[in-house]
Motif scaffolding. Structure first.
Motif, PDB file in Angstrom:
ATOM      1  N   TRP A   1       0.837  -1.201   0.000  1.00 12.67           N
ATOM      2  CA  TRP A   1       0.000   0.000   0.000  1.00 12.67           C
ATOM      3  C   TRP A   1       0.869   1.248   0.000  1.00 12.67           C
ATOM      4  O   TRP A   1       0.667   2.165  -0.799  1.00 12.67           O
ATOM      5  CB  TRP A   1      -0.939   0.007   1.215  1.00 12.67           C
ATOM      6  CG  TRP A   1      -1.821   1.210   1.213  1.00 12.67           C
ATOM      7  CD1 TRP A   1      -2.991   1.351   0.540  1.00 12.67           C
ATOM      8  CD2 TRP A   1      -1.562   2.460   1.859  1.00 12.67           C
ATOM      9  NE1 TRP A   1      -3.487   2.624   0.742  1.00 12.67           N
ATOM     10  CE2 TRP A   1      -2.628   3.316   1.544  1.00 12.67           C
ATOM     11  CE3 TRP A   1      -0.542   2.939   2.665  1.00 12.67           C
ATOM     12  CZ2 TRP A   1      -2.714   4.613   2.015  1.00 12.67           C
ATOM     13  CZ3 TRP A   1      -0.620   4.237   3.131  1.00 12.67           C
ATOM     14  CH2 TRP A   1      -1.698   5.057   2.808  1.00 12.67           C
TER      15      TRP A   1
ATOM     16  N   GLY B   1      -3.314   2.882  -3.634  1.00 11.65           N
ATOM     17  CA  GLY B   1      -2.871   2.145  -2.450  1.00 11.65           C
ATOM     18  C   GLY B   1      -3.968   1.238  -1.923  1.00 11.65           C
ATOM     19  O   GLY B   1      -3.728   0.074  -1.585  1.00 11.65           O
TER      20      GLY B   1
ATOM     21  N   VAL C   1      -4.224  -3.083  -1.657  1.00  9.11           N
ATOM     22  CA  VAL C   1      -4.634  -3.891  -0.510  1.00  9.11           C
ATOM     23  C   VAL C   1      -5.832  -4.770  -0.872  1.00  9.11           C
ATOM     24  O   VAL C   1      -5.893  -5.939  -0.505  1.00  9.11           O
ATOM     25  CB  VAL C   1      -4.936  -2.995   0.713  1.00  9.11           C
ATOM     26  CG1 VAL C   1      -5.525  -3.804   1.851  1.00  9.11           C
ATOM     27  CG2 VAL C   1      -3.666  -2.285   1.164  1.00  9.11           C
TER      28      VAL C   1
END
Length: 159
Positions: A108, A129, A133
């Motif tokens: 991330w 980011g 994830v």
């Protein structure tokens, strides 16, 4: 003796399944090795070479999913190559420096930094980011499904 070996194989497979969540354990490769070990023990009569080849293919698929999930998540959420490379480098550094937490935060942060350096847009970098994830967790879910398929299929073949 056959029952003891079967129980050991099943326990190893469950440990391997836990490894899909814990980066310390190799996960699906442990499941495969347990199946191969049981096949070797019983002379590859029940666990046939064809079945073992299919399990090897699923193992390779799980490794590819594991490797590509975060990168594809970043790309799906609109990352540039800088964000994708950032996720890759961040994943490696995160694992080395931060263990399990670093495995999630590293990609991330890497994707965020890579995207921000390229575009200077905090909102887009944040989104990339988050996408990284999401990709990682999607990869974990896919590995769990692959591991369960392998274990259940093994149990069907053995019983």
């Amino acid at each position: 003796m056959n029952v003891v070996v079967l129980i050991i194989a099943i326990l190893l497979m469950l440990i391997g399944l836990a490894g899909t969540f814990l980066p310390v354990l190799p996960g699906i490769p442990v499941v495969f090795l347990a199946i191969a070990g049981y096949g070797w023990y019983e002379g590859f009569k029940v666990v046939t070479p064809k079945f073992l080849a299919i399990m090897a293919g699923l193992t390779v698929l799980s490794i590819l999913v594991d490797y590509l999930a975060g990168l594809l998540g970043a790309k799906f959420f609109g990352s540039s190559p800088a964000g994708i490379w950032g996720a890759f480098v961040g994943g490696i550094l995160g694992l080395v420096l931060g263990g399990p937490v670093g495995l999630v935060l590293g990609p991330w942060i890497g994707a965020f930094v890579g995207e921000y350096v390229k575009l200077r847009d905090v909102n887009k970098a944040w989104r990339v980011g988050v996408g990284t994830v999401v990709g990682i967790f999607t990869g974990v879910a896919a590995k769990v499904v692959i591991g369960l398929v392998m274990i259940i299929w093994f149990l069907i073949v053995v019983f």
